[in-house]
Design a protein around this motif. Sequence first.
Motif, PDB file in Angstrom:
ATOM      1  N   ASN A  14     -25.207  27.299   2.270  1.00  0.00           N
ATOM      2  CA  ASN A  14     -26.141  27.030   2.968  1.00  0.00           C
ATOM      3  C   ASN A  14     -27.414  26.452   2.331  1.00  0.00           C
ATOM      4  OD1 ASN A  14     -27.204  29.242   2.286  1.00  0.00           O
ATOM      5  ND2 ASN A  14     -26.885  29.774   4.479  1.00  0.00           N
ATOM      6  N   GLY A  15     -27.310  27.127   0.761  1.00  0.00           N
ATOM      7  CA  GLY A  15     -28.712  27.622  -0.685  1.00  0.00           C
ATOM      8  C   GLY A  15     -29.863  28.136  -0.467  1.00  0.00           C
ATOM      9  N   ILE A  16     -29.124  29.524   0.868  1.00  0.00           N
ATOM     10  CA  ILE A  16     -30.147  30.452   0.108  1.00  0.00           C
ATOM     11  C   ILE A  16     -29.818  31.263  -1.352  1.00  0.00           C
ATOM     12  CG2 ILE A  16     -30.853  32.807   0.737  1.00  0.00           C
ATOM     13  CD1 ILE A  16     -29.655  31.724   4.154  1.00  0.00           C
ATOM     14  N   THR A  17     -30.885  31.543  -2.135  1.00  0.00           N
ATOM     15  CA  THR A  17     -30.693  31.472  -3.710  1.00  0.00           C
ATOM     16  C   THR A  17     -31.443  33.345  -4.079  1.00  0.00           C
ATOM     17  OG1 THR A  17     -32.815  30.576  -4.312  1.00  0.00           O
ATOM     18  CG2 THR A  17     -31.007  29.083  -4.545  1.00  0.00           C
ATOM     19  N   THR A  18     -30.507  33.341  -4.536  1.00  0.00           N
ATOM     20  CA  THR A  18     -31.320  35.305  -5.140  1.00  0.00           C
ATOM     21  C   THR A  18     -31.962  35.416  -6.487  1.00  0.00           C
ATOM     22  OG1 THR A  18     -29.893  36.142  -5.624  1.00  0.00           O
ATOM     23  CG2 THR A  18     -31.132  36.107  -3.326  1.00  0.00           C
ATOM     24  N   TYR A  19     -33.070  35.994  -6.832  1.00  0.00           N
ATOM     25  CA  TYR A  19     -32.935  35.411  -8.600  1.00  0.00           C
ATOM     26  C   TYR A  19     -33.559  37.614  -9.360  1.00  0.00           C
ATOM     27  CZ  TYR A  19     -33.133  30.502  -8.245  1.00  0.00           C
ATOM     28  OH  TYR A  19     -32.873  29.701  -8.031  1.00  0.00           O
ATOM     29  N   SER A  20     -33.034  37.619 -10.426  1.00  0.00           N
ATOM     30  CA  SER A  20     -33.335  38.785 -10.414  1.00  0.00           C
ATOM     31  C   SER A  20     -34.645  38.763 -11.238  1.00  0.00           C
ATOM     32  CB  SER A  20     -32.110  38.982 -12.268  1.00  0.00           C
ATOM     33  OG  SER A  20     -32.596  38.309 -13.580  1.00  0.00           O
ATOM     34  N   ASP A  21     -35.303  39.671 -11.393  1.00  0.00           N
ATOM     35  CA  ASP A  21     -37.034  39.327 -11.840  1.00  0.00           C
ATOM     36  C   ASP A  21     -36.697  38.411 -12.773  1.00  0.00           C
ATOM     37  OD1 ASP A  21     -37.746  42.918  -9.944  1.00  0.00           O
ATOM     38  OD2 ASP A  21     -37.340  41.218  -8.605  1.00  0.00           O
ATOM     39  N   ARG A  41     -39.061  31.035 -13.691  1.00  0.00           N
ATOM     40  CA  ARG A  41     -37.821  30.585 -14.876  1.00  0.00           C
ATOM     41  C   ARG A  41     -37.047  29.806 -14.603  1.00  0.00           C
ATOM     42  NH1 ARG A  41     -36.990  33.378 -19.569  1.00  0.00           N
ATOM     43  NH2 ARG A  41     -36.156  35.635 -18.662  1.00  0.00           N
ATOM     44  N   PHE A  42     -35.576  30.176 -14.031  1.00  0.00           N
ATOM     45  CA  PHE A  42     -34.201  29.795 -13.723  1.00  0.00           C
ATOM     46  C   PHE A  42     -34.074  29.826 -12.822  1.00  0.00           C
ATOM     47  CE2 PHE A  42     -32.296  32.899 -17.494  1.00  0.00           C
ATOM     48  CZ  PHE A  42     -33.037  31.954 -18.104  1.00  0.00           C
ATOM     49  N   THR A  43     -33.690  27.854 -12.349  1.00  0.00           N
ATOM     50  CA  THR A  43     -33.379  27.574 -11.064  1.00  0.00           C
ATOM     51  C   THR A  43     -31.616  27.069 -10.758  1.00  0.00           C
ATOM     52  OG1 THR A  43     -36.057  26.796 -11.249  1.00  0.00           O
ATOM     53  CG2 THR A  43     -33.439  26.030  -9.085  1.00  0.00           C
ATOM     54  N   ILE A  44     -31.674  28.450  -9.515  1.00  0.00           N
ATOM     55  CA  ILE A  44     -29.897  27.474  -9.119  1.00  0.00           C
ATOM     56  C   ILE A  44     -29.718  26.669  -8.569  1.00  0.00           C
ATOM     57  CG2 ILE A  44     -29.967  29.934  -7.806  1.00  0.00           C
ATOM     58  CD1 ILE A  44     -26.795  30.541  -8.607  1.00  0.00           C
ATOM     59  N   SER A  45     -28.860  25.884  -8.076  1.00  0.00           N
ATOM     60  CA  SER A  45     -28.538  24.686  -7.944  1.00  0.00           C
ATOM     61  C   SER A  45     -27.364  24.283  -7.393  1.00  0.00           C
ATOM     62  CB  SER A  45     -29.537  23.773  -7.891  1.00  0.00           C
ATOM     63  OG  SER A  45     -29.095  23.357  -9.164  1.00  0.00           O
ATOM     64  N   ARG A  46     -26.445  23.797  -6.665  1.00  0.00           N
ATOM     65  CA  ARG A  46     -24.773  23.493  -6.211  1.00  0.00           C
ATOM     66  C   ARG A  46     -25.381  22.326  -5.504  1.00  0.00           C
ATOM     67  NH1 ARG A  46     -22.655  28.019  -2.871  1.00  0.00           N
ATOM     68  NH2 ARG A  46     -20.504  26.647  -2.908  1.00  0.00           N
ATOM     69  N   ASP A  47     -24.019  21.565  -6.069  1.00  0.00           N
ATOM     70  CA  ASP A  47     -23.443  19.994  -5.488  1.00  0.00           C
ATOM     71  C   ASP A  47     -22.217  19.812  -4.805  1.00  0.00           C
ATOM     72  OD1 ASP A  47     -22.592  17.685  -5.175  1.00  0.00           O
ATOM     73  OD2 ASP A  47     -23.505  16.686  -6.732  1.00  0.00           O
ATOM     74  N   ASN A  48     -22.099  20.833  -3.681  1.00  0.00           N
ATOM     75  CA  ASN A  48     -21.264  21.060  -2.810  1.00  0.00           C
ATOM     76  C   ASN A  48     -19.272  19.765  -3.237  1.00  0.00           C
ATOM     77  OD1 ASN A  48     -22.027  23.243  -2.166  1.00  0.00           O
ATOM     78  ND2 ASN A  48     -22.850  22.618  -0.354  1.00  0.00           N
TER      79      ASN A  48
END
Length: 113
Positions: A54-61, A66-73
């Motif tokens: 559903n697009g919800i993201t989490t990142y390490s501190d 600086r980083f961005t995660i994304s997806r193309d379903n």
Amino acid sequence: QVQLVESGGGLVQPGGSLRLSCEASGSIFSVYRMGWYRQAPGKQRELVATILSNGITTYSDSVKGRFTISRDNAQNTVYLQMNSLKPEDTAVYYCHEGLSQSWGQGTQVTVSS
């Protein structure tokens, strides 16, 4: 089972950018939680970022901002855009799928001048 293939690693100077890709195939109906992990020499594998279907993201501190995660379903592909890279980001980066616990083969990222 889900098969994962990463690409996009390489050598970049500090402050530079790279974009990693992870293409999933196989039992893709199970692709729910995708993540990027990394492992530096002599260190344990650590979580970098995750993204749900559903697009919800989490990142390490250490990479937040600086980083961005994304997806193309539609393309069954997950991306990791890495900006402002630092030498301490040097590692092998792995793609992971949470339900099947599948791993990709890894792609090397080296940040050095």
